[in-house]
Write a protein that holds these residues in place. Structure first.
Motif, PDB file in Angstrom:
ATOM      1  N   MET A 174       0.831  -1.201   0.000  1.00 59.32           N
ATOM      2  CA  MET A 174       0.000   0.000   0.000  1.00 59.32           C
ATOM      3  C   MET A 174       0.874   1.263   0.000  1.00 59.32           C
ATOM      4  O   MET A 174       0.499   2.288  -0.568  1.00 59.32           O
ATOM      5  CB  MET A 174      -0.925   0.020   1.213  1.00 59.32           C
ATOM      6  N   SER A 175       2.058   1.177   0.621  1.00 54.35           N
ATOM      7  CA  SER A 175       2.941   2.343   0.680  1.00 54.35           C
ATOM      8  C   SER A 175       3.474   2.736  -0.691  1.00 54.35           C
ATOM      9  O   SER A 175       3.905   3.875  -0.891  1.00 54.35           O
ATOM     10  CB  SER A 175       4.116   2.069   1.626  1.00 54.35           C
ATOM     11  N   MET A 176       3.420   1.824  -1.658  1.00 54.52           N
ATOM     12  CA  MET A 176       3.932   2.122  -2.995  1.00 54.52           C
ATOM     13  C   MET A 176       3.100   3.191  -3.687  1.00 54.52           C
ATOM     14  O   MET A 176       3.574   3.861  -4.598  1.00 54.52           O
ATOM     15  CB  MET A 176       3.993   0.852  -3.844  1.00 54.52           C
ATOM     16  N   ARG A 177       1.851   3.364  -3.242  1.00 52.72           N
ATOM     17  CA  ARG A 177       0.996   4.397  -3.847  1.00 52.72           C
ATOM     18  C   ARG A 177       1.562   5.790  -3.627  1.00 52.72           C
ATOM     19  O   ARG A 177       1.314   6.700  -4.404  1.00 52.72           O
ATOM     20  CB  ARG A 177      -0.405   4.315  -3.253  1.00 52.72           C
ATOM     21  N   PHE A 178       2.336   5.947  -2.543  1.00 51.22           N
ATOM     22  CA  PHE A 178       2.827   7.276  -2.172  1.00 51.22           C
ATOM     23  C   PHE A 178       4.338   7.406  -2.351  1.00 51.22           C
ATOM     24  O   PHE A 178       4.940   8.361  -1.877  1.00 51.22           O
ATOM     25  CB  PHE A 178       2.450   7.565  -0.708  1.00 51.22           C
ATOM     26  N   ASP A 179       4.940   6.461  -3.037  1.00 46.63           N
ATOM     27  CA  ASP A 179       6.387   6.467  -3.236  1.00 46.63           C
ATOM     28  C   ASP A 179       6.689   6.727  -4.713  1.00 46.63           C
ATOM     29  O   ASP A 179       6.512   5.831  -5.545  1.00 46.63           O
ATOM     30  CB  ASP A 179       6.976   5.114  -2.800  1.00 46.63           C
ATOM     31  N   PRO A 180       7.134   7.932  -5.077  1.00 45.01           N
ATOM     32  CA  PRO A 180       7.392   8.257  -6.490  1.00 45.01           C
ATOM     33  C   PRO A 180       8.405   7.319  -7.131  1.00 45.01           C
ATOM     34  O   PRO A 180       8.288   6.986  -8.312  1.00 45.01           O
ATOM     35  CB  PRO A 180       7.930   9.695  -6.441  1.00 45.01           C
ATOM     36  N   THR A 181       9.405   6.867  -6.366  1.00 46.61           N
ATOM     37  CA  THR A 181      10.426   5.998  -6.946  1.00 46.61           C
ATOM     38  C   THR A 181       9.849   4.643  -7.321  1.00 46.61           C
ATOM     39  O   THR A 181      10.341   3.976  -8.228  1.00 46.61           O
ATOM     40  CB  THR A 181      11.598   5.803  -5.958  1.00 46.61           C
ATOM     41  N   ALA A 182       8.795   4.229  -6.637  1.00 46.61           N
ATOM     42  CA  ALA A 182       8.179   2.936  -6.929  1.00 46.61           C
ATOM     43  C   ALA A 182       7.529   2.933  -8.304  1.00 46.61           C
ATOM     44  O   ALA A 182       7.412   1.887  -8.950  1.00 46.61           O
ATOM     45  CB  ALA A 182       7.152   2.580  -5.861  1.00 46.61           C
ATOM     46  N   GLN A 183       7.084   4.095  -8.753  1.00 47.82           N
ATOM     47  CA  GLN A 183       6.456   4.186 -10.069  1.00 47.82           C
ATOM     48  C   GLN A 183       7.490   4.072 -11.181  1.00 47.82           C
ATOM     49  O   GLN A 183       7.176   3.686 -12.302  1.00 47.82           O
ATOM     50  CB  GLN A 183       5.697   5.517 -10.201  1.00 47.82           C
ATOM     51  N   GLU A 184       8.738   4.428 -10.880  1.00 48.39           N
ATOM     52  CA  GLU A 184       9.789   4.408 -11.893  1.00 48.39           C
ATOM     53  C   GLU A 184      10.312   2.999 -12.145  1.00 48.39           C
ATOM     54  O   GLU A 184      10.630   2.633 -13.268  1.00 48.39           O
ATOM     55  CB  GLU A 184      10.938   5.327 -11.455  1.00 48.39           C
ATOM     56  N   THR A 188      12.024  -3.297  -8.850  1.00 46.12           N
ATOM     57  CA  THR A 188      12.992  -3.000  -7.792  1.00 46.12           C
ATOM     58  C   THR A 188      12.282  -2.616  -6.501  1.00 46.12           C
ATOM     59  O   THR A 188      12.693  -3.021  -5.406  1.00 46.12           O
ATOM     60  CB  THR A 188      13.933  -1.859  -8.226  1.00 46.12           C
ATOM     61  N   ALA A 189      11.198  -1.844  -6.613  1.00 45.50           N
ATOM     62  CA  ALA A 189      10.446  -1.421  -5.436  1.00 45.50           C
ATOM     63  C   ALA A 189       9.833  -2.617  -4.717  1.00 45.50           C
ATOM     64  O   ALA A 189       9.846  -2.691  -3.482  1.00 45.50           O
ATOM     65  CB  ALA A 189       9.356  -0.436  -5.834  1.00 45.50           C
ATOM     66  N   LEU A 190       9.305  -3.570  -5.467  1.00 46.43           N
ATOM     67  CA  LEU A 190       8.746  -4.772  -4.859  1.00 46.43           C
ATOM     68  C   LEU A 190       9.834  -5.595  -4.175  1.00 46.43           C
ATOM     69  O   LEU A 190       9.660  -6.064  -3.042  1.00 46.43           O
ATOM     70  CB  LEU A 190       8.039  -5.621  -5.923  1.00 46.43           C
ATOM     71  N   ALA A 191      10.954  -5.774  -4.875  1.00 47.93           N
ATOM     72  CA  ALA A 191      12.053  -6.567  -4.311  1.00 47.93           C
ATOM     73  C   ALA A 191      12.577  -5.931  -3.030  1.00 47.93           C
ATOM     74  O   ALA A 191      12.903  -6.637  -2.056  1.00 47.93           O
ATOM     75  CB  ALA A 191      13.174  -6.710  -5.339  1.00 47.93           C
TER      76      ALA A 191
END
Length: 211
Positions: A174-184, A188-191
């Motif tokens: 859920m925190s990925m919704r607010f993490d700009p780097t996760a969209q890029e 990597t963000a999941l890992a």
């Protein structure tokens, strides 16, 4: 037409088959227009006459309820999670499960946002939303159960029960919704989130704290 080989008409759909076809066609329209979509647009997307929509649905409200129920179904997501090979190490299994979960949550989030913006109360449906803070929606329980089954073989390796571990994973996703780097770089963000979940956030572990 060859008299010896007359063209066969396609078999007529049952009411349930027709309902399913209309719901599948309506879901993308709901994401785009919310509850303001028209039954005419749904009929065109389904390739049927508008009267056909009302032959299988009492009214637009029943159609919307059917679409919401379909969107919250977890059959496919749970099957994909349970289908992750057990021979993968736990980190790989969790990363793959996280990818399935994120896809489900994003698709559902777009639909819920669009419906809510158009004034439609998604959470009034049984099994979808909840009226009390301590009542967990059925779709969450189903996804949780699938992920727990996936991690069960490693139960003895965890400091917390698999159920708690999976709930922590849900929160990190859920925190990925607010993490700009996760969209890029989603992979990597999941890992990274799975790595933090399994090994902690400290780059180097210091002395153990006295408890």
């Amino acid at each position: 037409m060859n008299a010896e080989h007359p063209r066969r008409r396609a078999p007529a759909m049952s009411v349930e088959q027709r309902r399913d076809e209309i719901v599948r066609a309506a879901l993308p329209l709901l994401v785009e227009h919310g509850a303001n979509l028209t039954t005419r647009a749904v009929a065109q997307a389904s390739g049927v006459a508008e009267g056909t929509v009302f032959r299988v649905f009492t009214d637009k409200e029943e159609l919307l309820r059917a679409c919401v129920s379909e969107a919250f179904r977890t059959d496919e997501a749970c099957a994909r999670i349970r289908g992750i090979p057990a021979e993968y190490d736990v980190e790989e299994r969790l990363e793959r499960a996280a990818s399935v979960l994120l896809d489900y949550f994003r698709r559902l989030g777009r639909l819920v946002h669009s419906l809510s913006a158009s004034g439609y109360d998604v959470h009034r449906h049984d099994g979808v939303g909840h009226d009390h803070a301590d009542c967990e929606p059925e779709f969450v329980r189903q996804l949780l159960a699938a992920c727990v089954t996936l991690t069960e073989p490693d139960r003895q390796r965890f400091r917390v029960p698999p159920e708690t571990l999976v709930r922590m994973l849900f929160g990190l996703l859920m925190s990925m919704r607010f993490d700009p780097t996760a969209q890029e770089d989603e992979h990597t963000a999941l890992a990274l989130r799975v790595d933090v979940l399994l090994r902690g956030a400290l780059a180097e572990r210091g002395p153990e704290r006295h408890r």
